[in-house]
Design a protein around this motif. Sequence first.
Motif, PDB file in Angstrom:
ATOM      1  N   PHE A 307       0.856  -1.202  -0.054  1.00 10.44           N
ATOM      2  CA  PHE A 307       0.079  -0.027  -0.074  1.00 10.44           C
ATOM      3  C   PHE A 307       0.786   1.336  -0.072  1.00 10.44           C
ATOM      4  N   ASN A 308       0.295   2.500  -0.343  1.00  7.83           N
ATOM      5  CA  ASN A 308       0.914   3.487  -0.470  1.00  7.83           C
ATOM      6  C   ASN A 308      -0.066   4.622  -0.412  1.00  7.83           C
ATOM      7  N   ILE A 309       0.364   5.574   0.209  1.00  2.91           N
ATOM      8  CA  ILE A 309      -0.566   6.819   0.666  1.00  2.91           C
ATOM      9  C   ILE A 309      -0.233   8.101  -0.014  1.00  2.91           C
ATOM     10  N   ALA A 310      -1.103   8.641  -0.752  1.00  5.63           N
ATOM     11  CA  ALA A 310      -0.926   9.956  -1.452  1.00  5.63           C
ATOM     12  C   ALA A 310      -1.943  11.020  -1.052  1.00  5.63           C
ATOM     13  N   PRO A 311      -1.448  11.914  -0.315  1.00  4.35           N
ATOM     14  CA  PRO A 311      -2.266  13.025   0.019  1.00  4.35           C
ATOM     15  C   PRO A 311      -2.283  14.196  -0.912  1.00  4.35           C
ATOM     16  N   PHE A 312      -3.638  14.881  -1.264  1.00  2.00           N
ATOM     17  CA  PHE A 312      -3.471  16.048  -2.263  1.00  2.00           C
ATOM     18  C   PHE A 312      -4.241  16.808  -1.108  1.00  2.00           C
ATOM     19  N   THR A 313      -3.361  17.437  -0.591  1.00  2.00           N
ATOM     20  CA  THR A 313      -3.806  18.587   0.492  1.00  2.00           C
ATOM     21  C   THR A 313      -2.721  19.836   0.512  1.00  2.00           C
ATOM     22  N   PHE A 314      -3.147  20.621   1.246  1.00  3.00           N
ATOM     23  CA  PHE A 314      -2.086  21.975   1.497  1.00  3.00           C
ATOM     24  C   PHE A 314      -0.783  21.312   2.009  1.00  3.00           C
ATOM     25  N   ARG A 315      -0.912  20.305   2.891  1.00  2.00           N
ATOM     26  CA  ARG A 315       0.381  19.743   3.536  1.00  2.00           C
ATOM     27  C   ARG A 315      -0.032  18.747   4.391  1.00  2.00           C
ATOM     28  N   SER A 316       0.671  17.657   4.618  1.00  2.00           N
ATOM     29  CA  SER A 316       0.329  16.446   5.805  1.00  2.00           C
ATOM     30  C   SER A 316       1.598  16.373   6.370  1.00  2.00           C
ATOM     31  N   ASN A 317       1.549  15.857   7.536  1.00  2.00           N
ATOM     32  CA  ASN A 317       2.941  15.587   8.401  1.00  2.00           C
ATOM     33  C   ASN A 317       3.649  14.457   8.138  1.00  2.00           C
ATOM     34  N   THR A 318       2.977  13.487   7.666  1.00  2.00           N
ATOM     35  CA  THR A 318       3.525  12.172   7.639  1.00  2.00           C
ATOM     36  C   THR A 318       2.984  11.394   6.233  1.00  2.00           C
ATOM     37  N   ALA A 319       3.812  11.350   5.051  1.00  2.00           N
ATOM     38  CA  ALA A 319       3.282  10.776   3.927  1.00  2.00           C
ATOM     39  C   ALA A 319       4.407   9.831   3.513  1.00  2.00           C
ATOM     40  N   PRO A 320       4.590   8.944   3.879  1.00  2.00           N
ATOM     41  CA  PRO A 320       5.486   7.679   3.516  1.00  2.00           C
ATOM     42  C   PRO A 320       5.272   7.613   1.707  1.00  2.00           C
ATOM     43  N   THR A 321       6.571   7.622   1.114  1.00  2.00           N
ATOM     44  CA  THR A 321       6.435   7.450  -0.298  1.00  2.00           C
ATOM     45  C   THR A 321       6.508   6.277  -0.705  1.00  2.00           C
ATOM     46  N   ARG A 322       7.032   5.309  -0.003  1.00  2.00           N
ATOM     47  CA  ARG A 322       7.761   3.924  -0.204  1.00  2.00           C
ATOM     48  C   ARG A 322       6.235   2.942  -0.273  1.00  2.00           C
ATOM     49  N   TRP A 323       6.187   1.769  -0.740  1.00  2.00           N
ATOM     50  CA  TRP A 323       5.009   0.876  -0.710  1.00  2.00           C
ATOM     51  C   TRP A 323       5.255   0.145   0.694  1.00  2.00           C
ATOM     52  N   LEU A 324       4.147  -0.118   1.449  1.00  2.00           N
ATOM     53  CA  LEU A 324       4.169  -0.858   2.746  1.00  2.00           C
ATOM     54  C   LEU A 324       3.241  -1.931   2.843  1.00  2.00           C
TER      55      LEU A 324
END
Length: 355
Positions: A307-324
Amino acid sequence: MFWTPGPGWSGAIHRLLELTFPVVLLAGGALGSYELFLRRWFTAELARIAGPRIVEALLPQQVMGVFLESIYGKNEANRDVMTGVLGGEGRLPAGGDLTISTHTGVTVELRAVDRELYHLTFAVTYSFKKNVQVDRFIIFATCNALLRDSISSGCQLPLFEMWFVPDSELFQSSVDDMLPTVRLGIEYVDHDRRHHVAESSSLRLREVKFQNWSDYLSFFREDMGPLPRQSPREHLADLRIFECDLSDIADDHQNVGAIERLSVRATSLQRIDEGFCYWQAPYPCYVDRVTFAVKELDIDGTGDFQFNIAPFTFRSNTAPTRWLKAEDLPELEVRSWLLPGHGVVLFWRQGNGTS
């Protein structure tokens, strides 16, 4: 002065100038000082003292409309920014028609039905800045991307959710499957300003006839910016609207005066091979965090999903870019405002990268 006066009128004029010249000089100095120094200070002080009260006396739509035009220039698309930032049209005094959630929590759950389909559950809790003066809750369900992107701006009602089913062939059955799963919880005040808490074990959702869609979405009545007026008949296959009377779930069917807090839970049927799901803010929301429960997407229990998380926001404090792996997927700490159009996407794939 500059000449020796003679008798008669010249002497009188000379005397008049002697008397008025200091006054003119003083007035000129005062005017120059005002223009150079005092005007800016006086204007700033007047704005500081009277500005907030003047703004509060105006309609939110008036304030935001003038502000956006002064910054962006005159443009029909300013309306989209205005409704997105305000959380509504802003036509009532003191923001009486605006919906703004100051604390929002989102939980996303994925649970496989078989190897092709899964149940997607969103559980969202909203706490509103001002009590929302409404006694109805609306659900828009669509598989049309144009409608999906237009509903937030076109909806004239303050409390609503939007379901999007990407697969048009699955749309009708997915919506029918979703309806019995809807659960609402509300904290509200009645018309006597007494506070209540209520939850629904089962919800009676009434489907809105297409002849009445224009009462719920403005683009069925008129052009909405670049979007021309839509015909309800052309969207019978890709849009459904439901509503419920919040008094139906209130304590002893008390009349609901205003909503302080709302929790919504609903489950929809989706295809696993789409490889993603997402949540979008329906109105301005300060989102604390987004939580994911995804282990049950792996029906075989092989641990093959990543899984991978991709926020489309002003900002986010934790957003791992690798697959988990599912067990390593963290909460997404957002702690920021999301406007309509902002949200979070969750991607997944199987094995070494095939989704």
